[in-house]
Motif scaffolding. Structure first.
Motif, PDB file in Angstrom:
ATOM      1  N   ASP A 156      57.486 -25.891   3.603  1.00 58.01           N
ATOM      2  CA  ASP A 156      57.518 -26.948   4.366  1.00 58.01           C
ATOM      3  C   ASP A 156      56.092 -27.346   2.272  1.00 58.01           C
ATOM      4  O   ASP A 156      56.758 -29.197   2.757  1.00 58.01           O
ATOM      5  N   ASN A 184      56.488 -19.548   6.120  1.00 61.73           N
ATOM      6  CA  ASN A 184      56.468 -20.556   5.402  1.00 61.73           C
ATOM      7  C   ASN A 184      55.344 -19.856   3.568  1.00 61.73           C
ATOM      8  O   ASN A 184      55.399 -20.223   2.733  1.00 61.73           O
ATOM      9  N   SER A 242      60.111 -27.354   7.961  1.00 61.19           N
ATOM     10  CA  SER A 242      59.259 -26.830   8.133  1.00 61.19           C
ATOM     11  C   SER A 242      59.761 -25.320   8.819  1.00 61.19           C
ATOM     12  O   SER A 242      60.092 -25.902   9.501  1.00 61.19           O
TER      13      SER A 242
END
Lengths: 56, 347
Positions: free
Chosen positions: B292, B286, B263
């Motif tokens: 992620d 993200n 992530s």
């Protein structure tokens, strides 16, 4: 987007794959839904510019 | 009197149609076919001393070689300028006319003019380097096109100042030229707006760029085995911006490793982009580059693999030509890495 043939609607310009108003769990689910829509678009037969406009 | 050279294909030279399209370059003294109308339009200011003829297939299949042969044939005539065609909507002929013009401009250092229809593929290939006069699609437009071509060619040969495309009647060549105006930008834009409201014609000072049509890529058959890459124009870069990507009008892109990254962490990245408020992306990168979720999908087997680098540049006030080159380079690298699909996220 100029010249793009498979277009997926994101959430907002400032966070296309997120939403700071949601709690982290719901926000990640939203992101996943947009990415899954993009993966669907990659698997779709497309002849011209196409908007994949799933409700998010 | 100016010495004028003329270029024709096999058809307009009266040699033959498609069955003669393979013939190589040859030269004749004086004018031929449409050259008669050019000779008339020159009206004593110039004379056609040579006509070069080449088959359309020969030229279009050997552009470099054919151009050199045409130059060799023309050199002994010592022309002061060249007129090619007009080619109307004939594609291979348009490519030949543009190619001959470019070759004489660059190698013989003389002006050259051609004419073609706006849909002729020769237009986009040569418009930046060659003055091209718009014509109708067929030879019916010969009588209208030739005086315009001759007029521009004579003005180029006598080194007169050539005005804007709209004033002079040639296709825009993609050049930006600075000009002094006695009106401010505000005055000019309001006057344009008033003309627009009155339904009158006006010319924008910022022409819309020509976007080319991109043929859609085929669908991915087996997404569960596909390698998917993430690319963004949202300006996400590692802290310190190691590739010095510009905040606007970017000329560079970067690629950043995702090996072992589950992530994107906010402390590792910054945003170089002056076209949107990046606070939400800096809080959680993200939200722009969804590493992620892609890792989850990879683990679940919904995709084959996430490509181990993401690509990033900044999309604001960009030059289409620069972005096209960047896009081609990124696509080339992704293909070489076996990537079969890309999710491009944009702000």
């Amino acid at each position: 987007m100029v010249g793009s043939n498979r277009i997926v609607r994101g959430n907002k310009i400032v966070n296309p794959l997120g939403n700071a108003d949601l709690d982290p769990q719901n926000e990640k689910e939203l992101r996943r839904a947009i990415v899954e829509n993009a993966l669907e678009a990659l698997q779709a037969d497309v002849k011209e510019q196409t908007l994949f406009d799933q409700p998010i | 009197m100016l010495r004028v050279a003329h270029y024709l294909n096999q058809f307009f030279a009266g040699i033959g149609g498609e069955e003669k399209a393979e013939i190589g370059p040859q030269v004749r003294d004086g004018f031929l076919g449409p050259g008669r109308a050019i000779q008339n339009a020159l009206a004593g200011r110039g004379e056609i001393v040579a006509t070069v003829i080449c088959g359309d297939n020969y030229f279009a299949e050997n552009i470099e070689k054919a151009s050199e042969e045409v130059i060799r044939l023309l050199a002994p005539f010592k022309p002061d300028l060249l007129i090619a065609g007009p080619a109307f909507a004939a594609g291979r002929y348009g490519i030949a006319c543009g190619g001959v013009c470019r070759a004489v401009i660059n190698q013989m250092r003389i002006p050259a003019v051609t004419g073609m229809h706006e849909e002729n593929p020769g237009l986009d290939l040569y418009r930046n380097e060659v003055y091209i006069i718009p014509t109708e699609a067929s030879a019916r437009g010969m009588n209208v096109a030739i005086p315009k071509m001759v007029n521009l060619a004579l003005r180029l040969a006598t080194k007169e100042k050539i005005g804007r495309p709209s004033e002079e009647g040639y296709f825009p060549r993609g050049l930006l030229v600075n000009e002094i105006s006695d009106q401010t930008g505000a005055e000019r834009v309001v006057s344009m707006l008033l003309k627009k409201l009155r339904g009158q014609s006006f010319e924008s000072e910022v022409p819309r760029p020509n976007y080319d049509h991109v043929t859609p890529a085929p669908r991915i058959d087996d997404i569960r085995r596909a390698k998917i890459a993430l690319v963004t124009d949202g300006g996400l870069v590692p802290k310190g911006n190691p590739d010095e990507i510009e905040m606007r009008t970017a000329t560079r892109f970067g690629k950043y490793g995702l090996k072992g990254v589950d992530s994107l962490r906010p402390e590792d990245y910054e945003v170089r982009h002056m076209g949107y408020d990046s606070v939400f992306v800096r809080q959680d990168p993200n939200r722009l580059v969804p590493v992620d979720v892609m890792r989850d999908l990879e683990r679940e087997g919904a995709i084959g693999k996430l490509h181990e680098e993401f690509y990033s540049t900044t999309g604001v006030a960009n030059i289409v030509e620069t972005m096209r080159r960047m896009g081609e380079k990124i696509a080339e690298e992704l293909k070489a890495s076996g990537v079969s699909g890309v999710i491009l996220t944009s702000t």
